[in-house]
Design an enzyme around this catalytic site. Structure first.
Site, PDB file in Angstrom:
ATOM      1  N   TYR A 120     -40.220-127.455  39.142  1.00 18.97           N
ATOM      2  CA  TYR A 120     -38.805-127.140  38.885  1.00 18.97           C
ATOM      3  C   TYR A 120     -37.989-127.388  40.154  1.00 18.97           C
ATOM      4  O   TYR A 120     -36.926-128.021  40.125  1.00 18.97           O
ATOM      5  CB  TYR A 120     -38.718-125.674  38.473  1.00 18.97           C
ATOM      6  CG  TYR A 120     -37.422-125.244  37.855  1.00 18.97           C
ATOM      7  CD1 TYR A 120     -37.262-125.212  36.471  1.00 18.97           C
ATOM      8  CD2 TYR A 120     -36.360-124.833  38.638  1.00 18.97           C
ATOM      9  CE1 TYR A 120     -36.081-124.796  35.898  1.00 18.97           C
ATOM     10  CE2 TYR A 120     -35.173-124.416  38.076  1.00 18.97           C
ATOM     11  CZ  TYR A 120     -35.041-124.398  36.699  1.00 18.97           C
ATOM     12  OH  TYR A 120     -33.863-123.981  36.147  1.00 18.97           O
ATOM     13  N   HIS A 134     -35.138-118.960  33.399  1.00 17.18           N
ATOM     14  CA  HIS A 134     -36.247-119.666  32.731  1.00 17.18           C
ATOM     15  C   HIS A 134     -37.573-119.095  33.235  1.00 17.18           C
ATOM     16  O   HIS A 134     -37.730-118.828  34.428  1.00 17.18           O
ATOM     17  CB  HIS A 134     -36.257-121.158  33.071  1.00 17.18           C
ATOM     18  CG  HIS A 134     -35.077-121.919  32.583  1.00 17.18           C
ATOM     19  ND1 HIS A 134     -34.846-122.174  31.259  1.00 17.18           N
ATOM     20  CD2 HIS A 134     -34.058-122.508  33.253  1.00 17.18           C
ATOM     21  CE1 HIS A 134     -33.734-122.886  31.136  1.00 17.18           C
ATOM     22  NE2 HIS A 134     -33.234-123.097  32.327  1.00 17.18           N
ATOM     23  N   HIS A 155     -23.736-119.617  34.614  1.00 12.62           N
ATOM     24  CA  HIS A 155     -23.871-121.085  34.703  1.00 12.62           C
ATOM     25  C   HIS A 155     -23.526-121.620  33.320  1.00 12.62           C
ATOM     26  O   HIS A 155     -23.926-121.043  32.311  1.00 12.62           O
ATOM     27  CB  HIS A 155     -25.328-121.374  35.095  1.00 12.62           C
ATOM     28  CG  HIS A 155     -25.750-122.792  35.133  1.00 12.62           C
ATOM     29  ND1 HIS A 155     -24.946-123.830  35.530  1.00 12.62           N
ATOM     30  CD2 HIS A 155     -26.964-123.369  34.844  1.00 12.62           C
ATOM     31  CE1 HIS A 155     -25.623-124.957  35.491  1.00 12.62           C
ATOM     32  NE2 HIS A 155     -26.847-124.708  35.066  1.00 12.62           N
ATOM     33  N   HIS A 168     -27.783-125.070  40.575  1.00 10.08           N
ATOM     34  CA  HIS A 168     -27.726-126.470  40.905  1.00 10.08           C
ATOM     35  C   HIS A 168     -26.468-127.165  40.398  1.00 10.08           C
ATOM     36  O   HIS A 168     -26.379-128.396  40.509  1.00 10.08           O
ATOM     37  CB  HIS A 168     -28.975-127.164  40.331  1.00 10.08           C
ATOM     38  CG  HIS A 168     -29.018-127.181  38.804  1.00 10.08           C
ATOM     39  ND1 HIS A 168     -29.161-128.360  38.109  1.00 10.08           N
ATOM     40  CD2 HIS A 168     -28.905-126.206  37.880  1.00 10.08           C
ATOM     41  CE1 HIS A 168     -29.177-128.105  36.804  1.00 10.08           C
ATOM     42  NE2 HIS A 168     -29.020-126.813  36.645  1.00 10.08           N
ATOM     43  N   GLU A 217     -24.336-124.563  31.875  1.00  9.99           N
ATOM     44  CA  GLU A 217     -25.202-125.550  31.207  1.00  9.99           C
ATOM     45  C   GLU A 217     -25.652-124.971  29.867  1.00  9.99           C
ATOM     46  O   GLU A 217     -25.957-123.776  29.746  1.00  9.99           O
ATOM     47  CB  GLU A 217     -26.401-125.913  32.106  1.00  9.99           C
ATOM     48  CG  GLU A 217     -27.005-127.247  31.699  1.00  9.99           C
ATOM     49  CD  GLU A 217     -27.936-127.861  32.722  1.00  9.99           C
ATOM     50  OE1 GLU A 217     -28.203-127.247  33.769  1.00  9.99           O
ATOM     51  OE2 GLU A 217     -28.404-128.987  32.454  1.00  9.99           O
ATOM     52  N   ASP A 267     -28.147-124.707  28.012  1.00 14.39           N
ATOM     53  CA  ASP A 267     -29.361-123.915  27.764  1.00 14.39           C
ATOM     54  C   ASP A 267     -29.107-122.429  28.025  1.00 14.39           C
ATOM     55  O   ASP A 267     -29.903-121.583  27.603  1.00 14.39           O
ATOM     56  CB  ASP A 267     -30.553-124.423  28.592  1.00 14.39           C
ATOM     57  CG  ASP A 267     -30.243-124.615  30.060  1.00 14.39           C
ATOM     58  OD1 ASP A 267     -29.119-125.007  30.393  1.00 14.39           O
ATOM     59  OD2 ASP A 267     -31.142-124.370  30.889  1.00 14.39           O
ATOM     60  N   HIS A 297     -33.120-131.563  29.448  1.00 17.40           N
ATOM     61  CA  HIS A 297     -32.035-132.461  29.887  1.00 17.40           C
ATOM     62  C   HIS A 297     -32.147-133.752  29.067  1.00 17.40           C
ATOM     63  O   HIS A 297     -32.245-134.843  29.664  1.00 17.40           O
ATOM     64  CB  HIS A 297     -32.141-132.833  31.369  1.00 17.40           C
ATOM     65  CG  HIS A 297     -31.772-131.748  32.325  1.00 17.40           C
ATOM     66  ND1 HIS A 297     -32.252-131.688  33.609  1.00 17.40           N
ATOM     67  CD2 HIS A 297     -30.941-130.684  32.212  1.00 17.40           C
ATOM     68  CE1 HIS A 297     -31.748-130.642  34.239  1.00 17.40           C
ATOM     69  NE2 HIS A 297     -30.942-130.011  33.406  1.00 17.40           N
ATOM     70  N   ASP A 337     -30.693-120.272  37.194  1.00 16.59           N
ATOM     71  CA  ASP A 337     -31.748-121.283  37.299  1.00 16.59           C
ATOM     72  C   ASP A 337     -32.635-121.105  38.538  1.00 16.59           C
ATOM     73  O   ASP A 337     -33.817-121.487  38.517  1.00 16.59           O
ATOM     74  CB  ASP A 337     -31.145-122.685  37.338  1.00 16.59           C
ATOM     75  CG  ASP A 337     -30.767-123.191  35.962  1.00 16.59           C
ATOM     76  OD1 ASP A 337     -31.457-122.863  34.987  1.00 16.59           O
ATOM     77  OD2 ASP A 337     -29.770-123.933  35.859  1.00 16.59           O
TER      78      ASP A 337
HETATM   79 FE1  FEO Z   1     -28.933-125.616  34.800  1.00 15.40          FE
HETATM   80 FE2  FEO Z   1     -31.198-123.899  32.998  1.00 15.40          FE
HETATM   81  O1  FEO Z   1     -29.650-124.861  33.261  1.00 15.40           O
END
Ligand code: FEO
Length: 397
Positions: free
Chosen positions: A193, A226, A79, A146, A81, A83, A23, A165
């Site tokens: 996390y 992840h 998601h 999230h 985001e 990544d 982030h 996530d």
């Molecule tokens: Fe919310 Fe792993 O990105």
């Protein structure tokens, strides 16, 4: 490296051993991370999530080791985001006719991240299914786990949950599965996390887990986006999340402090003596030399939060400011607190810290202690009194 997890389901992600912050610089990742992507080889070839853009070439190469990317028919974007979606443009160039499956939130965020894209989007809601041949994909929306667009994908037949996530960790490893890594390290990263990313959404976590359990889906594996994959007793991380989301902290204290000439440090140690006298364990964390996210993890885990700072420029030490700002945003529950600190002339730090703890909805259970210049024996006894009072309140809870 590509790994077949069960027959026809491949991990085609990337391990990022060198990642030390995430982030931007918001989150420390001491043990690196991975961006997990899954390729399902069924009648309709399906890709679940992608990887962060800098790893696009490696990712596409991984996909090619299993299948010609032009054969992909569905790309599930759980998601948006970056990544997880960063390699989406590259993969979609190779399978331009594929359908990108998104949640309602994803229908807004994916095209907004990838402006100018003209991908065919299919919006799914909780309970929707897509038949991909011998099995089906079942979708469960997971807003605010999230991001508003977050979604889980479940693969029937193989009984695999891919919750993006949720249940993940920033943890780079040579092996993919939870039964192949150090359990202590795994749980350190899993709770870090949760504490730093998911804790503000604890109510949503509890609700979503209850909803998931009510579906009575058999779950053989949980494959987050992840870190390591939960193969051995996958329910263990669901139970851990339920417990963490309840935010029932350990009966111990964190003494978080900064110091210039050791006066506040000496006070911190005296407070520790008071806690020990009550039989309550504690950790002393020196804010100036501690990682902010590690500190937040400790604060998340622990009942008592005792914060100390000398006064500087009518306030507290700048090392504490980012931690305290995040503490407010995180909204950790079921805490108690107190403040202390040394001063030379104006002496506002303790009052400012107490006001901040109150803003964080952390009740003060002991009157703060201020010591001028170096603490006197009376000041130190007062610090021990703070430790005893906080310790007693921790035990009484
Ligand atoms: Fe919310 Fe792993 O990105």
């Amino acid at each position: 490296m590509v790994q077949e997890l069960v027959k026809g389901v491949y991990w085609v992600g990337v391990v990022d051993w060198g990642l030390k912050h995430f982030h931007g610089f918001e989150l420390s990742t001491h043990r690196g991370s991975s961006y997990n992507s899954y390729l399902i080889m069924d009648e309709h070839v399906t890709l679940v999530d992608t990887v962060w853009a800098p790893f696009t070439d490696q990712f596409v190469e991984n996909v090619r080791k299993v299948v010609d990317p032009s054969k992909i028919e569905y790309v599930i974007a759980n998601h948006s985001e970056p990544d997880h979606s960063g390699a989406l443009p590259a993969i979609m160039r190779l399978c331009p006719n594929a359908t990108v499956v998104v949640s309602k939130g994803g229908a807004e965020s994916i095209p907004s991240y990838y402006r100018g894209s003209s991908w065919k989007l299919k919006v799914v809601r909780t309970g929707d299914r897509i038949n991909i041949g011998s099995s089906e994909l079942l979708f469960v929306e997971a807003p605010m786990l999230h991001w508003p667009d977050s979604m889980f994908t479940y693969l029937t037949g193989k009984n695999i949950l891919m919750p993006n996530d949720a249940f993940g960790q920033h943890y780079a490893t040579a092996s993919r599965f939870n039964d192949e890594v150090d359990t202590d390290e795994l749980y350190q990263e899993a709770i870090k996390y949760f504490a730093n990313i998911l804790a503000p959404f604890s109510t949503a976590v509890t609700r979503k887990i209850d909803e998931l359990l009510a579906l009575n889906l058999p779950i053989n594996m949980i494959l987050p986006s992840h870190g390591v994959l939960w193969r051995k007793d996958p329910a263990q991380i669901v139970k851990a999340y339920k417990k963490w989301a309840e935010q029932v902290p350990e009966k111990a204290a964190i003494i978080l402090y900064d110091t210039m000439w050791n006066a506040t440090r000496t006070m911190a140690e005296a407070i520790g003596e008071g806690l020990s006298a009550e039989g309550v364990g504690y950790k002393l964390l020196y804010a100036a030399l501690s990682d902010r996210n590690d500190v937040l993890t400790e604060l998340f885990k622990t009942k008592g939060i005792i914060i100390g700072s000398p006064t500087i420029n009518k306030g507290y030490m700048p090392s504490l400011a980012p931690i305290l700002e995040e503490l407010k945003g995180m909204g950790f529950k079921n805490k108690i607190g107190a403040a202390f600190g040394s001063y030379g002339w104006s002496g506002e730090s303790v009052k400012n810290l107490e006001e901040h703890l109150t803003r964080c909805k952390i009740p003060l259970v002991s009157a703060g202690v201020k010591a001028k210049w170096q603490p006197t024996q009376e000041d130190l006894e007062n610090c021990r009194r703070v430790g005893r009072e906080v310790g007693a309140a921790i035990k009484a809870d």
